[in-house]
Structures are given as C-alpha cells and as structure tokens.
Write a protein that holds these residues in place. Structure first.
Motif, PDB file in Angstrom:
ATOM      1  N   LEU A   1       0.045  13.387   7.432  1.00 60.84           N
ATOM      2  CA  LEU A   1       0.058  11.975   6.382  1.00 60.84           C
ATOM      3  C   LEU A   1      -0.858  11.269   6.826  1.00 60.84           C
ATOM      4  O   LEU A   1      -1.475  10.293   6.262  1.00 60.84           O
ATOM      5  N   TRP A   2      -1.020  10.947   8.273  1.00 61.94           N
ATOM      6  CA  TRP A   2      -1.951   9.926   9.118  1.00 61.94           C
ATOM      7  C   TRP A   2      -2.951  10.591   9.871  1.00 61.94           C
ATOM      8  O   TRP A   2      -2.873  10.374  11.205  1.00 61.94           O
TER       9      TRP A   2
ATOM     10  N   ASP B   1      -3.962  10.734  -0.928  1.00 61.20           N
ATOM     11  CA  ASP B   1      -4.715  10.768   0.223  1.00 61.20           C
ATOM     12  C   ASP B   1      -4.790  12.235   0.660  1.00 61.20           C
ATOM     13  O   ASP B   1      -5.930  12.571   1.584  1.00 61.20           O
TER      14      ASP B   1
ATOM     15  N   THR C   1       0.876  -1.137  -0.073  1.00 59.82           N
ATOM     16  CA  THR C   1       0.032  -0.017   0.055  1.00 59.82           C
ATOM     17  C   THR C   1       0.840   1.321   0.118  1.00 59.82           C
ATOM     18  O   THR C   1       2.212   1.109   0.109  1.00 59.82           O
TER      19      THR C   1
ATOM     20  N   ARG D   1       0.763   5.622   0.978  1.00 59.04           N
ATOM     21  CA  ARG D   1       0.267   6.698   1.643  1.00 59.04           C
ATOM     22  C   ARG D   1       0.815   8.135   0.970  1.00 59.04           C
ATOM     23  O   ARG D   1       2.032   8.267   0.696  1.00 59.04           O
ATOM     24  N   THR D   2       0.113   9.129   0.198  1.00 63.46           N
ATOM     25  CA  THR D   2       0.681  10.037  -0.425  1.00 63.46           C
ATOM     26  C   THR D   2       0.132  11.273   0.006  1.00 63.46           C
ATOM     27  O   THR D   2      -1.233  11.550   0.442  1.00 63.46           O
ATOM     28  N   CYS D   3       1.002  12.494  -0.381  1.00 58.94           N
ATOM     29  CA  CYS D   3       0.686  13.913   0.169  1.00 58.94           C
ATOM     30  C   CYS D   3       1.234  14.703  -1.200  1.00 58.94           C
ATOM     31  O   CYS D   3       2.506  14.681  -1.304  1.00 58.94           O
TER      32      CYS D   3
ATOM     33  N   THR E   1      -9.981  13.263  -1.095  1.00 65.48           N
ATOM     34  CA  THR E   1      -8.756  13.530  -0.548  1.00 65.48           C
ATOM     35  C   THR E   1      -8.818  14.714   0.733  1.00 65.48           C
ATOM     36  O   THR E   1      -9.933  15.294   0.684  1.00 65.48           O
TER      37      THR E   1
ATOM     38  N   ARG F   1      -0.043   1.359  12.562  1.00 67.81           N
ATOM     39  CA  ARG F   1       0.472   0.996  11.404  1.00 67.81           C
ATOM     40  C   ARG F   1       1.786  -0.016  11.767  1.00 67.81           C
ATOM     41  O   ARG F   1       2.506   0.515  12.662  1.00 67.81           O
TER      42      ARG F   1
ATOM     43  N   ARG G   1      -4.561   3.256  -4.920  1.00 71.84           N
ATOM     44  CA  ARG G   1      -5.250   4.265  -3.934  1.00 71.84           C
ATOM     45  C   ARG G   1      -5.166   5.546  -4.623  1.00 71.84           C
ATOM     46  O   ARG G   1      -4.345   6.022  -5.332  1.00 71.84           O
TER      47      ARG G   1
END
Length: 613
Positions: free
Chosen positions: A218-219, A73, A35, A37-39, A106, A231, A70
């Motif tokens: 980010l989280w 995010d 997976t 996670r993006t910013c 988003t 996580r 995905r």
C-alpha cells in the motif's frame, strides 16, 4: 491526525470477488489535509466491471478525479481466473484516453509473467499499457518455476532492468518498525521439489516467483520499494504473505507449498493466488483470492504461530468464495476469527459457499458426532443464491446482504470499518479482556498471584473456542484446576464444573458461590477456588448479555468471589472496581470493529451496522 481503515466487500453478482482497502487520514493536527490511500484487490468478471466502477466512483469519499480527490493508488490481482481478473481489465480499459479516470496512475501487483499466454491474459497486459501513468510493479516476476521465454508476434518478452534486486522486504516508513509487520530476512536457498526454482541462468533477467512474499504494497513506489517519506502515526498496511505457491512461514522465509502432484490447471491457478494480511494496530484481516487449504495450513501457522487467541486474525475473507477447497476447520480454528466475509453473488454457478464451510462457521462438525459444540462464528455473504424468492446459503448464524429483487433494491455490499481507537484494543476482544481482568484482579485480591505463566492465555483460549456457555464454564474451571500451568487441585474440577453448569441460567450471582462451595468442599484452597469461581461466573455471562453490561458483571464476579475467600469488604470492592477499569480500558464501548450491510429482514429494510466486541 487520525487514521482509520475501511474494507469494502463489493457485491459483484454471480461468481466473483472484489475488495477495496481504504486507509483514511483526517489530516487534523498536521499541515496536510485529509487524504486516503486505496488498494483494490480483484475486480470480478467483466460484467461486474461496471458495478465495481460505479461503487468506487460513487461510494468512496475522496476517491475520484476532481479537485482534492485521489485516484486509485494500487490494484492487486490475486490470480488470473476470469472472476477475479476480467473486471480489472474492464476498469483499465475505461474511458477515452483524453478523459481522466481514477485508474490512470495506479501501481499494479499480480503474480507476474506466466510461462504461456492466453487471450485474456494478453488483454489484461495490453489494458495496463493503455495509459502511461500505470506501473505493473511485478512485471519482472516469473510466476511459474520454468524460465519465461516466449514470443509475442516478433517481440520476445523480456523484463525491464532488475539490477541489484533486493529480496528481503524493507519495513514500512524507511526503517520505522510497524507493530506486527517486521522485516524478514532473505529466504534461504530453497529446498523445494526439482524444477521449482527458476534456472540460475535466467536470474539476471527474472525475479523469483516468491519476490512479492513479505512485501508491503500500500505504501510503495513504482519499484515496489517502501515510500521513504515518513507518514505521521501508524497507518494501515497491506502485506503479501503468499504468492505463486510460496508462503511466508514462521521462520521468516518463503516456503514452497504445493498440493497434489497431479493438480489440474484450475487447482494450480488457485494455489498460486496472492494472499494478504491487512494490519491496523492490533486489528488483523486476511484475504487470499482462491488459495487452497494446502497453502492455508502454512498461512495459519505463520499468522498465529503459538495457536492462541492472542494471535488471532479478527476477520477472515473466506478464500474461493467459501468453497470446500479452503476455509477448512483446522484453518478457521487456527485463525480464530471474530467474523468471516464470503463473496458469493446471486446465481453463482458453483453454488458457493459450500455447505461444509457454513457448517464450520456455524459450529457444526459432522466428523465428530456426539462431540461438544465448537465456537460459532458470525459470517456475512455478499449475495443471495436465488432471487425470486431470495434464497440464502448463509446457514444458522450467517447474514446475507442486499435486497436482490426483482427489481434490484440494494446490492449486497458489506463494509467493515475500524477506527483509530478500535485499532488499539486488546487483540483477544471483549471476552478475552473480561476474563483477563477478572482472573488478574481476583488473584491479586486473594493472594493467588502471581499466576503461573501461560494460565491466562490457556483460559482465554479454551473459553473463546467453546461452543456454549456450559462448555465455557467447564473449560475455564478445568484450566484453573489442571496441572501446570493451572493451580492444581485436580479433584476439585469435576464437582466445581457440575455445580457451575447446574446454575448457569442464574448468571454471575448464582455461578460464583456454587463453584466456590463445590471447589472448597473438594479440597481446593480458597484462593484457587475463588479464581475458578470468578472465572466461571464471567464465562456464564459473556455472549448472552449486551456488551455494555460486561464491565459491571466483571466487577461483581471479582467482588463476590473475593468475599467468599475471606477478603475484607473494602479490598473486595476495590478489586471489583479495578477489574471494571481494566476491562473498560481494554475494550471501550465502541467495540473492535463494525460491519454494515443492507438487511432485508429489518422493518423497513435498511442498512444495519453491527458492532463486534
């Protein structure tokens, strides 16, 4: 499960800025699959929007609307200038509403609500509202000191529910400590110029301008609160350290930092930029929109409170595209970056980056004529200033990415990557780890240990800041023979430095005996002379030889200096081997991080990957 970090610096052409942060989990060893996670931080100008959209959908594995992919995010807009905001508006307006886009769900972070409206800001707000899955997390933040009270048509702008707003940010992972990213207490009552705090009567409706400072983005969930589910492992984090001229400081509070009292509207907008620290293990990266030097002064003191190489930020994204309003020498010296990235696309109308910024990175300080050179810092530009023929403003040590043509062959994207293994390396890098291993093992072998507190840190710092090998040799020898935290014998410093620098071309084999002989002749005891000799020997080697040869050079410096000080052959060999093991463990062969860019100077032109140690 193995995390990795990618930071994509997107060439948006002309003036502008767009950077994508990707935290990637390969999923190995856990029930879930791979997976990401993006910013996305900023999107360039409106005409840059298609470039950014194409890059996100075609160049980032795992980002998309297909099965197993995905959506984006997080989007963060550092400030509302056209060359940072308008591309985001374009992305948010992409596609018919019936067509899935990667921007559908988003979370969006920005400065918050402005005290006045303009057309471009309203278009941005309206673009967010096009798709119901988007959440503007900072919609309740008042970005200006004065209360927000404005009419949009017949509808007064009011925030959503904000009951029990928590000011101090929680730690990532529901209370699990992330190294280097501790929670901070609620800011104390702000002692700032009159009018810089929202009027008390409006606090029930609006959040302070500093609400985002100290928060990880980010989280989070849609309220900006940390995701409660844990996580596995320690993933990369993105933490806001400045917003709306409030800067996180070493005391853990949000401090109001404004420039000139009569700052113009453009300077004011830049000063309000959001700034972020990206952290992955021991690796740290800074990005700050167009923030100015006044705020960067506090940022530097916060990120490196002790002003040492151990507190360095490894990669700095030059604020304001390398303009002379930021990235001043004092800030760069404080951050001690290994690499600097500058977003400055082709034919940008401001001629970014500024010559003074490039001089700082090239180790040229015109204000100190005749003074010693200072450290040169590799830097990468995302574009050429002119196209035909390509003209770069990168200076002596800089590299400019891309092949602008015409016709366009390759854009100037610059990709930074950090693996899980690299994220655990010694924060001081190969040079610092090599010097630490050398000095520690020669001190153990000769009886100079325990070394005075602070000596190793001081030696590392002066060596890494030195602008040449000669300066590095002089710096470490001077530290050894200085008054505390050094070992004393000040009279030995000058002759030892002269002897070492005279034979610098001979490397470790020549420098170690020369320094030892000069130091002992000047009255230094054997153990102190050996420490100085070994340190000078490795300082003469670093920066001129391939990284793979450093461990052996460290072992040789320790072994040779130990023999000179009267240590028996077997213990001298053991000390050298111990130093080799220590430096290899601190900085393995894969380096600290890699930088990949299109290099038109290669034959044939192609992507080039540089490993930073």
């Amino acid at each position: 499960m193995t995390w990795s970090l990618e930071i994509h610096h997107i060439d948006v052409k002309a003036s502008g800025d767009s950077t994508l942060i990707v935290a990637r989990d390969d999923g190995v060893g856990h029930a879930h699959g791979a997976t990401i996670r993006t910013c996305l931080i900023d999107g360039g100008r409106q005409k840059s929007g298609p470039i950014v959209d194409s890059y996100l959908t075609n160049n980032v594995n795992g980002l998309g609307t297909g099965f197993g992919e995905r959506q984006l995010d997080v989007i963060a807009v550092t400030h509302y200038d056209a060359d940072h905001l308008f591309g985001i508006t374009y992305l948010l307006n992409r596609g018919p509403l019936a067509t899935p886009m990667i921007y559908d769900d988003t979370y969006i972070y920005d400065q918050g609500e402005t005290s006045t409206d303009d057309d471009q800001y309203l278009r941005y707000v309206q673009a967010i509202a096009r798709r119901p899955g988007r959440v503007r997390v900072t919609r309740n933040v008042a970005s200006d000191p004065q209360p927000v009270n404005k009419q949009r048509g017949v509808h007064q702008v009011v925030p959503g529910p904000v009951a029990n707003v928590r000011t101090p940010p929680a730690m990532f992972g529901g209370g699990v400590v992330v190294p280097g990213n501790p929670a901070i207490p609620a800011p104390a009552p702000l002692a700032v110029p009159a009018g810089a705090v929202i009027a008390a009567g409006t606090l029930a409706h609006w959040w302070h301008p500093y609400w985002l400072v100290g928060r990880e983005i980010l989280w989070t969930d849609e309220a900006g609160e940390p995701i409660t589910e844990l996580r596995p492992g320690v993933p990369p984090t993105v933490t806001c350290i400045a917003a709306n001229r409030y800067v996180r400081d070493a005391a853990g509070t949000a401090r109001f930092r404004a420039g000139a009292a009569l700052a113009g509207p453009e300077q004011l907008k830049n000063e309000k930029s959001l700034a972020f620290l990206v952290q992955f293990g021991t690796f740290r990266y800074y990005i700050g929109g167009d923030i100015e030097h006044v705020q960067e002064g506090t940022i530097g003191r916060y990120l490196n409170p002790n002003n040492t190489v151990g507190g360095r930020v490894h990669v700095v994204k030059a604020s304001h595209h390398g303009a002379d309003t930021a990235s001043r020498p004092a800030f760069i010296d404080r951050m001690r970056p290994e690499t600097v990235i500058i977003s400055c696309g082709t034919k940008n109308q401001y001629g970014h980056p500024a010559a003074g910024t490039i001089d700082t990175l090239d180790g040229i300080r015109p204000a100190m004529p005749g003074g010693p050179p200072v450290r040169k810092i590799p830097h990468y530009l995302t574009g050429y200033q002119d196209v035909n023929p390509p003209v770069s403003l990168s200076g002596i040590l800089g590299q400019t990415a891309g092949e602008p043509g015409p016709p366009l062959v390759a854009r100037g994207h610059v990709l930074l990557e950090v693996s899980a293994v690299q994220s655990q390396y010694d924060a001081s890098g190969l040079r610092g780890a090599a010097l630490t291993a050398t000095v520690t093992e020669i001190a153990n072998a000769t009886g100079a240990a325990p070394l005075p507190a602070g000596l190793l840190e001081d030696m590392n710092d002066v060596m890494i800041q030195a602008g040449s090998l000669v300066d590095a040799i002089g710096a470490v020898i001077g530290s050894v023979f200085a008054a505390p935290p050094g070992l004393g014998s000040a009279a030995a410093a000058a002759p030892a430095i002269a002897a070492g620098t005279a034979v610098v071309a001979g490397g470790v084999a020549a420098v170690v005996p020369a320094v030892y002989a000069a130091a002992t002749a000047a009255g230094a005891p054997p153990d102190a002379a050996a420490v100085a000799a070994a340190a000078a020997g490795i300082a003469s080697f670093l920066g001129t030889a391939p990284a793979g040869a450093v461990p052996a050079a460290v072992g040789q410096a320790v072994h040779d200096a130990a023999l000179l000080a009267g240590v028996a052959a077997a213990p001298a060999v053991a000390a050298g081997n111990n130093a080799i093991v220590a430096v290899t463990a601190a900085v393995p062969a894969t380096g600290r991080f890699t930088v990949t860019y299109w290099d038109r100077d290669l034959h044939p032109p192609q992507n080039r990957t540089v490993t930073a140690f």
